[in-house]
Each structure stands twice: as structure tokens, then as C-alpha cells.
Design an enzyme around this catalytic site. Structure first.
Site, PDB file in Angstrom:
ATOM      1  N   TRP A   3       0.828  -1.209   0.000  1.00  0.00           N
ATOM      2  CA  TRP A   3       0.000   0.000   0.000  1.00  0.00           C
ATOM      3  C   TRP A   3       0.857   1.251   0.000  1.00  0.00           C
ATOM      4  O   TRP A   3       0.387   2.338  -0.337  1.00  0.00           O
ATOM      5  CB  TRP A   3      -0.950   0.010   1.207  1.00  0.00           C
ATOM      6  CG  TRP A   3      -0.325   0.397   2.530  1.00  0.00           C
ATOM      7  CD1 TRP A   3       0.805  -0.121   3.097  1.00  0.00           C
ATOM      8  CD2 TRP A   3      -0.821   1.388   3.440  1.00  0.00           C
ATOM      9  NE1 TRP A   3       1.039   0.469   4.310  1.00  0.00           N
ATOM     10  CE2 TRP A   3       0.060   1.402   4.558  1.00  0.00           C
ATOM     11  CE3 TRP A   3      -1.921   2.246   3.445  1.00  0.00           C
ATOM     12  CZ2 TRP A   3      -0.119   2.248   5.643  1.00  0.00           C
ATOM     13  CZ3 TRP A   3      -2.100   3.092   4.531  1.00  0.00           C
ATOM     14  CH2 TRP A   3      -1.203   3.092   5.612  1.00  0.00           C
ATOM     15  N   ASP A   4       2.133   1.093   0.378  1.00  0.00           N
ATOM     16  CA  ASP A   4       3.060   2.222   0.366  1.00  0.00           C
ATOM     17  C   ASP A   4       3.019   2.953  -0.972  1.00  0.00           C
ATOM     18  O   ASP A   4       3.108   4.181  -1.022  1.00  0.00           O
ATOM     19  CB  ASP A   4       4.496   1.738   0.616  1.00  0.00           C
ATOM     20  CG  ASP A   4       4.650   0.994   1.926  1.00  0.00           C
ATOM     21  OD1 ASP A   4       3.851   0.068   2.184  1.00  0.00           O
ATOM     22  OD2 ASP A   4       5.587   1.314   2.678  1.00  0.00           O
ATOM     23  N   GLU A  29      -0.329  -2.232  12.134  1.00  0.00           N
ATOM     24  CA  GLU A  29      -0.097  -3.677  12.050  1.00  0.00           C
ATOM     25  C   GLU A  29       0.152  -4.320  13.406  1.00  0.00           C
ATOM     26  O   GLU A  29       0.420  -5.525  13.475  1.00  0.00           O
ATOM     27  CB  GLU A  29       1.048  -3.940  11.080  1.00  0.00           C
ATOM     28  CG  GLU A  29       0.651  -3.603   9.650  1.00  0.00           C
ATOM     29  CD  GLU A  29       1.827  -3.559   8.696  1.00  0.00           C
ATOM     30  OE1 GLU A  29       2.976  -3.771   9.134  1.00  0.00           O
ATOM     31  OE2 GLU A  29       1.592  -3.294   7.507  1.00  0.00           O
ATOM     32  N   LYS A  77       1.305   1.255  15.591  1.00  0.00           N
ATOM     33  CA  LYS A  77       2.562   1.248  14.836  1.00  0.00           C
ATOM     34  C   LYS A  77       2.780   2.537  14.052  1.00  0.00           C
ATOM     35  O   LYS A  77       3.883   3.082  14.028  1.00  0.00           O
ATOM     36  CB  LYS A  77       2.590   0.054  13.878  1.00  0.00           C
ATOM     37  CG  LYS A  77       3.845  -0.004  13.007  1.00  0.00           C
ATOM     38  CD  LYS A  77       3.807  -1.180  12.041  1.00  0.00           C
ATOM     39  CE  LYS A  77       5.047  -1.175  11.143  1.00  0.00           C
ATOM     40  NZ  LYS A  77       5.038  -2.291  10.175  1.00  0.00           N
ATOM     41  N   GLN A  78       1.718   3.016  13.374  1.00  0.00           N
ATOM     42  CA  GLN A  78       1.895   4.078  12.390  1.00  0.00           C
ATOM     43  C   GLN A  78       0.556   4.746  12.115  1.00  0.00           C
ATOM     44  O   GLN A  78      -0.459   4.387  12.685  1.00  0.00           O
ATOM     45  CB  GLN A  78       2.456   3.500  11.091  1.00  0.00           C
ATOM     46  CG  GLN A  78       1.558   2.432  10.484  1.00  0.00           C
ATOM     47  CD  GLN A  78       2.239   1.653   9.370  1.00  0.00           C
ATOM     48  OE1 GLN A  78       3.452   1.658   9.229  1.00  0.00           O
ATOM     49  NE2 GLN A  78       1.454   0.970   8.571  1.00  0.00           N
TER      50      GLN A  78
END
Length: 684
Positions: A272-273, A405, A476-477
Site C-alpha cells: 500500500w506504500d 499492524e 505502529k503508524q
């Protein structure tokens, strides 16, 4: 970017042209689309290591310094005896690698060279015996081989691949100036890679000025980009674009991976980056490069259909893009990682990249005959089959991994659900615009998908990361904070601020680099006229803290992780375009600039600037420049007439003026805090 120290070896820069790439000084290079290894298992398909002919050094003199020239896309090593070694991957002659050796000594003296180019097998490629040959009067080595293990032999793109390198060997001693050439070809674009490489080598040998043709071609890619008067931000922006361009080209659509093309980080896979982090700034800089990323997905829809039908307990419809994709488009996530089965928002991420591309370009040819409608229909069918509907008629997506994640098998991730909802809505819209009847189920599921809200202990509303999320749980992000931007979920400012505050406090400080730009964008959206930009500025500064000297190479985390982490570059550039610059594409054929600002931290006095150069829009190129506190400039630099600037100075939704944007004539307007500008085709 210059270095006189050994730190360059710790954070090397990339050198590539999107067809082939390496890190400077490495004996290994990689070619786009060339992978080795089976699609499944603990050690899945990964970029195939090839020997690099670019690692040539002068053995007869100490190195005095090195320089990365980003505008030239070339790397220079300087030696004490006056010798300079310049290396580059030719931008227009995509198979060509060049080492140029010159000397400032008068008269020049012979230099001794050392090269790490090897003709031995690599762990991924078995080569036949190297053959000596002469091409255009030059002595070359022809190295031909094949990858060892197919990714998925049932699919044409998943078979073993053939590679050929025609390399001019570095002599033990030679008198400058001279040039060493190499050509790399694969069976992805030639039935006879060695014949094609030999032909490319001969053409290059006959070229009068390879460096001039290379820099001219690379310069064409710089029509789009970011300029700012804050030096550290400008340097990071240039290095970010350089890293992206080194890994991508429009005429060889093999997408992007988190570590770029120059290394094997994350096995060279596409995540997905690509669509969520790297696609948006590329779309604001070069429409052809953006389209190539979508072409990669379109050409792998059959494999995505296989992914949808691969689950033992459920058989989904349509096309479900894998969490990790390599050559064939089947799932290549390592078997030990649950993300391959459960992280399912990537399909919606692809749909939303398609939306941004179409909204910016109005490319009906791509939509109708280039696979756009097919992609949207197949992915919409997947989400219709994926949801479950309760007795109240509400749709849910259960047991997934969201962008965070650290959470596994959770239900109703707001990010996943709203991304799917927005993708389904665009599928309906695109089919309607193309005069093709959309399936009614797409709209029905979009309308019924839940986007969770909850109240904290004070009664304030926020979006829980998933059903049952407890405030304070580490993530995580960036996840929920992506709802406002880039997903575009409309919400009260108080809810947006609560989301930002809650998740900024619990985001892992050693998480990946791209997160903090999204927090900066959010806080910039929420600024009041009386506010300072300090909070947003601090978060924005954090968004590019992972660029490492001397060549501003991106790392995944503050401590390291993947080196050459261009996902971080993409997030940072979005902070410039859509944070400070306020650039949005929220409807077809409308380019919105909302409350743009000069980047905080500019210390050069009044008159700081932020320029979004050459934004591709509806077949035109538009420069948008924010100047100081009270001025904005628009200039159409290329394309036909027909664009109109619609001006809403107080941001109340009631435009005060419309101005025709004529090619080559700059429009300058005064700017107030709440100002909003819409560039449209024909006016609205």
C-alpha cells in the site's frame, strides 16, 4: 550533496533510472520486474541480485570526496590526483550504465582502476560462461543468465526470467579521459536480451555526448516538483524526488517498493506504500509516472482475482490485490506474516489512487479503454463480496489488520471501511461518467458500511481504531489520522483534533517515517487565524528527521530499518503539497488550494515562498506559488487555454471572483487566512 567522510557508506544513495538501479559503491544492482523465488514460503520471491558494473574506483590515488548531483542524476568520486569518476544510469537510453573518468591533472597521467564487477553466479541468477566480444571497436564481456526459481509458473509473468549484461571491463590502467559502457536487457522487453543489449551498447558507443542526452532527459522529469525558501526542507524535497525518480519510469511499469529499486528491502515488493504514500506526490508532479503505477495494477488483475478466491473458508468475488506483490501479482507475503491474509485495505488504496489520477487528468482514454473501469469494477465486486451485513442492514468488514499492524484480526477498522466506501463510491461515479451502468450493489454497500465513532471519558467524540479499541493502546503508524487526509472523511473539527491528539500520543516513536507528515497535515487543516503553526511545524520537522547525511538518504525508522525508504519520502512530500500547500483533488476536474501557507521555520525574513511547480492538471502544467503571508501566484506553463481560477477569499463557499488562466501569463492575488482557490476547466 557533498561528502568528505566515510558516513556515505552507512547511508549510501541510489543511482538508477527506473529500469535498473544500484546503491553507489555496491557490487549488486537490480532490474525492474526481475524477481527470483517462489511466491509462498518463509523466503518468498525477491528482487534478483545482478552484478553491477558501476562500482569502479581509482586504485592509484586516495579518495578526497564524493558528490551526488540530483539535477544531473549523477554521482561523482574525486581523488587526490585530480581524477574524477562520474557514474550514472542513462535516463532515456534506459539499459545503459556509464562510468566516465576524467582528470584535472596537466598533463593527465594514467590511473589504475579497480572494479567489483563479477561474472560469477549470484544467489538468484545462474550465468553461462562469460563470452568475450568486440562491439563498436570496444572489448566487452557478455554475461547471460536466468533466474533460478519461478514465482508462479502458472502465470506468464511469474516464470523465470532471462537477463543479459554487456559490460566494458575496467582496464587495469588507462589514460583519462575515457568512458566505460554497459547495457542491461531482460526478456521482459526483448525476445533476445543479449542481441538487444549489444545493439544498445553500439548505439551508446556512437552517441557524441551521452551525459548531455542523459541530463536533458532527466531534466524533463523535473518540470514538476517543490521549491521552498527554507533550505533544509528544499534539500529534503529534492532528495525525496530524486529517490522516487531513480526507481520509476513511465515506459516500464513495474511499480515501487518501500526501499526503491536500488536495494532488496522488503524483497522489492509493492505494498500500500505505493498508492497511499508515494502515488499522491508523484501525481502532483508527473501524470505519466502516476499512470504507470496504475498500469502495474491493471496488468495484474487476473492474479488479484486468484487472490480473492484463495481463502479456504470464504470465496470472494472480483479482484483483491495482495498485500505484497512482485512479478506476477500473486501474494508474495512471507508465510510467517499474518498481513498477507488479513491486511485488506490495499485494494481500496488502489481504487483511491485511480480516483486521484482521474480527478487530476480527466483521462477518459485510460478510464474507458486503458483498464480503469475494469479495475474499479473488479475491486468494487471484491468489497461487495467481502462485507457482512447485520440485521439492521449495516455492513461490516471483520477480522482484518488495519494500517496499524500491531492490531490483528480486528473488526470494522474505520480506515479500511471508509477507504472501501470511498472506493465503491468512485466506482459508481466513474461508471456513470463513462455512461456505463454501475452495479446497484456498489452504492448499497458504500451507503451501509459503518465508520465507527466513540466517546472518550470526557464524552468527546473520536474514531476508535477498530471495534473495542482502548485509548492508550500503542499503534505502529498512521491509521485513523488518515481519515481526514488523504481519505477525505468529513467530520467536525473537534473530532479531527481528538483523533490527532489521541493517536499522536500512542504512535510508536520507532515506527516508520511517513506517519508524522500526516499529523502535520491534520494540524495545519485545523489552525485558527490566531494560532501559531508551532505544533504543525514541530510535527512536520519530525516528518523528515529520518533523512540521513551526507546524501539525505531516507531511513525507515529513526534508528535505521530499511535504508532508501522512499515511503517516507512520499509522506514528507504530501506534507508539503497538501499540508503547507493546501493542495487537494476532491472532485473530478477541480484542483483545490485551501488555506496555503509558507513552510514554518523560514528564517530569511519576509518573502518566503512555497512553489508547487508544474502540477499536471487536465493536460496542462500549473505553477502555484505561495509568497509571504499575503500573496499567491498561478501560472499555466504548458498546455492549451481554458483553465479558470475560482477565488473564495474568506473560505465560505461563495466565490468572489473568476479569472481566466492564460498560458504564460501569471495571475497574482492577495491572500487571506481562509482563502480557497479552485482551478477548473471552463470555470464553475
Amino acid at each position: 550533496m557533498y561528502s568528505a567522510s566515510s558516513s556515505a557508506a552507512e547511508y549510501p544513495t541510489s543511482l538508477g533510472n527506473g529500469y535498473v538501479a544500484t546503491t553507489v559503491g555496491s557490487d549488486t544492482m537490480y532490474a525492474a520486474g526481475i524477481f527470483n523465488g517462489a511466491s509462498t514460503g518463509d523466503d518468498p520471491s525477491h528482487r534478483a541480485a545482478l552484478p553491477s558494473p558501476l562500482a569502479v574506483t581509482v586504485a592509484s590515488s586516495p579518495l578526497s570526496g564524493s558528490l551526488l548531483h540530483m539535477r544531473e542524476a549523477a554521482f561523482y568520486d574525486f581523488y587526490d590526483d585530480g581524477t574524477t569518476v562520474c557514474t550514472f544510469a542513462h535516463r532515456s537510453m534506459r539499459s545503459l550504465l556509464v562510468v566516465s573518468v576524467t582528470s584535472e591533472a596537466s598533463p593527465p597521467a594514467p590511473v589504475s582502476l579497480s572494479s567489483s564487477f563479477s561474472t560469477a553466479d549470484t544467489p538468484d541468477v545462474a550465468f553461462s560462461a562469460p563470452a568475450a566480444s568486440t562491439i563498436a571497436g570496444r572489448n566487452v564481456t557478455v554475461l547471460s543468465g536466468s533466474t533460478l526459481t519461478p514465482e508462479d509458473p502458472s502465470l506468464p509473468a511469474g516464470t523465470t526470467r532471462s537477463v543479459c549484461i554487456v559490460a566494458e571491463a575496467a582496464p587495469a590502467e588507462a589514460l583519462p579521459p575515457f568512458t566505460l559502457l554497459s547495457a542491461v536487457r531482460t526478456d521482459l522487453d526483448s525476445e533476445d536480451p543479449c542481441g538487444a543489449a549489444a545493439s544498445d551498447f553500439a548505439l551508446a558507443a556512437a552517441e557524441k555526448d551521452l551525459f548531455a542526452s542523459h541530463t536533458a532527459s532527466h531534466g524533463d522529469l523535473l518540470a514538476g516538483g517543490i521549491e521552498t525558501s527554507r533550505p533544509d526542507v528544499a534539500a529534503a524535497a529534492n532528495s525525496s524526488f530524486y529517490s522516487l525518480l531513480s526507481s520509476l519510469r513511465a515506459d516500464h511499469p513495474f511499480s515501487l517498493s518501500p526501499g526503491g529499486l536500488s536495494n532488496n528491502a522488503y524483497n522489492g515488493h509493492t505494498f500500500w506504500d505505493c498508492e497511499t504514500w508515494m502515488f499522491p506526490p508523484l501525481a502532483f508532479a508527473d501524470a505519466d509516472l502516476a499512470r504507470s503505477l496504475l498500469e502495474y495494477r491493471v496488468s495484474r488483475m487476473d492474479a488479484a482475482a486468484l487472490k480473492a478466491r484463495s481463502y479456504e473458508n470464504e470465496t470472494y468475488g472480483g479482484s483483491m490485490f495482495p498485500w505484497e506483490s512482485a512479478a506476477s501479482g500473486v501474494e508474495t507475503c512471507p508465510s510467517w506474516a499474518a498481513t498477507g491474509a488479513l491486511e485488506q485495505h490495499v485494494t481500496a488504496d488502489v481504487m483511491l489512487a485511480a480516483r486521484q489520477y482521474y480527478y487530476l487528468t480527466g483521462d477518459d482514454a485510460w478510464l474507458k479503454s486503458g483498464g480503469g473501469l475494469d479495475l474499479l469494477a473488479a475491486t468494487a465486486d471484491f468489497y461487495v463480496s467481502r462485507v457482512s451485513t447485520d440485521a439492521d442492514g449495516l455492513s461490516h468488514i471483520t477480522c482484518i489488520i488495519p494500517p496499524d499492524e500491531y492490531a490483528e484480526c480486528v473488526d470494522d477498522s474505520p480506515y479500511t471501511n471508509f477507504a472501501a466506501k470511498a472506493g465503491l463510491e468512485f466506482a459508481v461515479e466513474a461508471h456513470t461518467l463513462a455512461n456505463v451502468e454501475p452495479k446497484k450493489e456498489w452504492g448499497q454497500v458504500a451507503d451501509s458500511l459503518v465508520v465507527l465513532e466513540a466517546q472518550d471519558d470526557t464524552g468527546a467524540t473520536y474514531h476508535p481504531e477498530y471495534a473495542g479499541y482502548e485509548i492508550g493502546t500503542e499503534i505502529k503508524q498512521a491509521d485513523v489520522v488518515l481519515l481526514g487526509y488523504p481519505l477525505g472523511l468529513e467530520m467536525d473539527a473537534a473530532v479531527r483534533r481528538n483523533d490527532l491528539d489521541i493517536y499522536a500520543a500512542v504512535t510508536d516513536g520507532n515506527g516508520p517515517a511517513m506517519t508524522w507528515a500526516m499529523h502535520a497535515v491534520g494540524f495545519l487543516e485545523l489552525l485558527e487565524e490566531s494560532d501559531s503553526a508551532d505544533d504543525a511545524g514541530a510535527l512536520f520537522n519530525r516528518s523528515f528527521a529520518n533523512v540521513k547525511e551526507p546524501f539525505l538518504t531516507w531511513t525507515e525508522t529513526p534508528e535505521g530499518g530499511a535504508v532508501g525508504f522512499i515511503t517516507g519520502a512520499g509522506g514528507f512530500l504530501q506534507g508539503l503539497y497538501s499540508g503547507w500547500g493546501g493542495l487537494r483533488v476532491e472532485e473530478a476536474g477541480v484542483l483545490t488550494v485551501r488555506r496555503p501557507k509558507v513552510v514554518e521555520g523560514w528564517e530569511g525574513g519576509e518573502g518566503g515562498v512555497l512553489k508547487m511547480r508544474g502540477v499536471p492538471f487536465m493536460g496542462r502544467r500549473v505553477d502555484i506559488e505561495v509568497v509571504g503571508d499575503d500573496e499567491i501566484r498561478f501560472l499555466v506553463t504548458a498546455g492549451e487555454e481554458g483553465l479558470v481560477l475560482v477565488i473564495d477569499e474568506d473560505g465560505d463557499g461563495e466565490p468572489e471572483d473568476e479569472v481566466a488562466l492564460e498560458v504564460g501569463r501569471e495571475v497574482v492575488r492577495s491572500r487571506v487566512f481562509d482563502s480557497e482557490y479552485k482551478v477548473t476547466l471552463g470555470g464553475k
